[in-house]
Write a protein that holds these residues in place. Structure first.
Motif, PDB file in Angstrom:
ATOM      1  N   VAL A 220       0.594  -1.205   0.235  1.00 18.71           N
ATOM      2  CA  VAL A 220       0.586   0.147   0.081  1.00 18.71           C
ATOM      3  C   VAL A 220       1.078   1.411   0.100  1.00 18.71           C
ATOM      4  CG1 VAL A 220      -1.756   1.730   0.943  1.00 18.71           C
ATOM      5  CG2 VAL A 220      -1.412  -0.998   1.259  1.00 18.71           C
ATOM      6  N   HIS A 221       0.435   2.203  -0.773  1.00 18.34           N
ATOM      7  CA  HIS A 221       0.879   3.359  -1.134  1.00 18.34           C
ATOM      8  C   HIS A 221       0.414   4.236  -0.174  1.00 18.34           C
ATOM      9  CE1 HIS A 221       1.723   7.049  -2.498  1.00 18.34           C
ATOM     10  NE2 HIS A 221       3.283   7.261  -2.334  1.00 18.34           N
ATOM     11  N   VAL A 222       1.287   5.264   0.894  1.00 18.36           N
ATOM     12  CA  VAL A 222       0.826   6.306   1.623  1.00 18.36           C
ATOM     13  C   VAL A 222       1.669   7.547   1.167  1.00 18.36           C
ATOM     14  CG1 VAL A 222       0.903   6.888   3.670  1.00 18.36           C
ATOM     15  CG2 VAL A 222       0.970   4.284   3.724  1.00 18.36           C
ATOM     16  N   PRO A 223       0.302   8.139   0.387  1.00 19.52           N
ATOM     17  CA  PRO A 223       0.823   9.805   0.453  1.00 19.52           C
ATOM     18  C   PRO A 223       1.573   9.932   1.702  1.00 19.52           C
ATOM     19  CG  PRO A 223      -1.510   9.127  -0.686  1.00 19.52           C
ATOM     20  CD  PRO A 223      -0.896   8.125   0.215  1.00 19.52           C
ATOM     21  N   ILE A 224       2.510  10.808   1.684  1.00 20.00           N
ATOM     22  CA  ILE A 224       2.968  11.726   2.543  1.00 20.00           C
ATOM     23  C   ILE A 224       2.025  13.063   3.012  1.00 20.00           C
ATOM     24  CG2 ILE A 224       4.631  13.236   1.503  1.00 20.00           C
ATOM     25  CD1 ILE A 224       6.969  12.416   3.926  1.00 20.00           C
ATOM     26  N   ALA A 225       1.803  13.581   1.790  1.00 18.76           N
ATOM     27  CA  ALA A 225       0.636  14.415   2.503  1.00 18.76           C
ATOM     28  C   ALA A 225      -0.191  14.677   2.965  1.00 18.76           C
ATOM     29  CB  ALA A 225       0.637  16.054   1.401  1.00 18.76           C
ATOM     30  N   THR A 226      -0.286  13.233   3.534  1.00 16.86           N
ATOM     31  CA  THR A 226      -1.581  12.871   4.378  1.00 16.86           C
ATOM     32  C   THR A 226      -1.820  12.703   5.872  1.00 16.86           C
ATOM     33  OG1 THR A 226      -1.383  10.166   4.254  1.00 16.86           O
ATOM     34  CG2 THR A 226      -2.813  11.042   2.534  1.00 16.86           C
ATOM     35  N   LEU A 227      -0.398  13.222   5.811  1.00 17.13           N
ATOM     36  CA  LEU A 227       0.230  12.670   7.670  1.00 17.13           C
ATOM     37  C   LEU A 227       0.383  13.785   8.356  1.00 17.13           C
ATOM     38  CD1 LEU A 227       2.309   9.712   6.619  1.00 17.13           C
ATOM     39  CD2 LEU A 227       0.977   9.612   7.293  1.00 17.13           C
ATOM     40  N   SER A 228       0.372  15.115   7.919  1.00 11.46           N
ATOM     41  CA  SER A 228       0.482  16.525   8.509  1.00 11.46           C
ATOM     42  C   SER A 228      -0.444  17.369   8.254  1.00 11.46           C
ATOM     43  CB  SER A 228       1.978  16.648   8.501  1.00 11.46           C
ATOM     44  OG  SER A 228       1.821  17.937   9.415  1.00 11.46           O
ATOM     45  N   GLU A 229      -0.567  18.308   8.344  1.00 13.94           N
ATOM     46  CA  GLU A 229      -1.875  19.737   7.663  1.00 13.94           C
ATOM     47  C   GLU A 229      -0.389  20.369   8.139  1.00 13.94           C
ATOM     48  OE1 GLU A 229      -5.060  20.547   8.401  1.00 13.94           O
ATOM     49  OE2 GLU A 229      -5.778  18.203   9.170  1.00 13.94           O
TER      50      GLU A 229
END
Length: 414
Positions: A220-229
């Motif tokens: 599974v690929h996790v987009p890193i931009a989903t991990l912080s605002e």
């Protein structure tokens, strides 16, 4: 004496090995009538990977609409489709006005570096890397600083090494996930640690995710931009690989997260986007169809899919050669094997690549071409069909057997 016209000093220490001196040698051999097995570049079209018909059809239907310049950031339907895609993968608060469409990710990488960097600014780049990142930083007056990705840890970034290389001049961290050239798909915990570093040191994260749908074995690929605002992210994607449309030159970059901290930088990028007038317009009409249509890439990477079979064959054949080891790729289109140089009459990866080309007519790229320092790796593209890959890997095996150092038998006392 007539004056010589010299290249810019900025180019003196820059290279792009994928199309470098060995590429020129391959072209010379082909011009002499030699048949080369090209495993050097991730270009799907020559190997029978066609762009889906629906994408081509919609592009043709809109050719009349694509005769003039478009908005410099991209046409509405393309940017809206990319915005919807960010919602599907969980990147928050992206507006269609935020998105930049470009002539492939390559153009956008160069533009973002030009918009950001002053002389001597530093960017952290993975080693091994996709060499355009290193070259774009240098071309823009910056200093590429390479952090190590750990082969013993499935090629995930070494966080301690990354942090040790952060200085007062560091502006950003680049990640390539899924990775070219190693095929790594980064673990979520590793991505979280990278985000923490960016938060701690006030750094941008540039995430090259052009292979985000090319995943094997349930990874599974996790987009890193989903991990912080709280971090400012620039996420790069496009249709070159997932949709086999490399020649269409369609890419995008998505600003997200702490955009309020990047207003000046984005103004600079907007200026550069304006100066090139627009990205090629016919391809922009393909983006909505690509992102919203049937995702045929899923069939290609499935258990019986063509890409999966080709990956498995190349990995098996290479690791079956004594003296070769290789981490099995979890994504992308490449394997990055290691040669145990102590077992062969070879000085380094560059000699291996050149001699393999001249003696066996197989063209691969050295690890040095991806800014990896250990002199014992090479990259193989597994896009050709299984018959071609079987032939190529057999030739690699024959070549290495010829170069193998013969062990001296130990004489026993009578």
């Amino acid at each position: 004496m007539s004056k010589q016209f010299l290249k810019s000093d900025r180019l003196n220490n820059l290279s792009y090995a994928i199309r470098g001196p060995v590429f020129e040698k391959a072209q010379q051999l082909e011009a002499m009538g030699q048949k080369i097995i090209n495993l050097n570049i991730g270009n799907p079209a020559p190997f029978g990977f066609d762009v889906p018909d629906e994408i081509v059809h919609d592009m043709i239907l809109n050719l009349r609409n694509a005769q003039g310049y478009s908005h410099h950031l991209g046409i509405f339907s393309a940017r809206k489709a990319i915005q919807h895609y960010t919602q599907q993968i969980g990147i928050k608060d992206v507006q269609f006005e935020d998105i930049f469409v470009g002539n492939g990710v390559s153009e956008l990488i160069v533009m973002t570096m030009q918009a950001l960097l002053n002389q001597g600014d530093e960017i952290l780049i993975p080693s091994p890397d996709y060499p355009l990142w290193t070259t774009a930083v240098g071309l823009s007056g910056g200093k590429p600083v390479h952090y190590i990705c750990d082969e013993e840890s499935d090629w995930n970034p070494d966080i301690q090494d990354m942090e040790s290389k952060i200085t007062s001049k560091t502006k950003a961290i680049v990640i390539i996930n899924p990775n070219n050239p190693t095929g790594a798909v980064y673990e979520k915990d590793v991505l979280k640690q990278i985000v923490k570093l960016a938060e701690k040191h006030n750094l941008i994260i540039f995430s090259d995710e052009i292979y985000d749908k090319i995943l094997y074995d349930g990874n599974v690929h996790v987009p890193i931009a989903t991990l912080s605002e709280d971090v400012f992210f620039m996420t790069f994607g496009g249709i070159s690989k997932n949709y086999r449309a490399a020649g269409f030159r369609g890419g995008w970059v998505i600003p997200s997260g702490a955009k309020h901290r990047a207003k000046s930088f984005l103004e600079g990028l907007n200026l550069l986007a304006s100066m090139r007038l627009c990205a090629n317009v016919p391809t922009q009409y393909a983006i909505q169809t690509a992102l919203g249509g049937y995702q045929s890439i899923n069939d290609l990477v499935a258990e019986n899919g063509r890409l999966r079979k080709q990956r498995d064959l190349v990995h098996y054949k290479l690791t079956d050669i004594p003296g070769i080891t290789c981490v099995k790729p979890k994504g992308s289109l490449y394997v990055f094997p290691k040669i145990d140089l102590k077992k062969f009459n070879l000085v380094d990866d560059e000699q291996f690549v050149l001699d393999l080309l001249t003696e066996q007519k197989v063209f691969v790229v050295s690890g040095k071409g991806f800014n990896y320092p250990d002199k014992s790796h090479f990259r193989v593209v597994f896009l050709p069909d299984t018959d071609t890959l079987e032939l190529a890997t057999n030739r690699i095996g024959e070549f290495l057997n010829e170069k193998r150092i013969k062990s001296t038998p130990i004489l026993q006392e009578a």
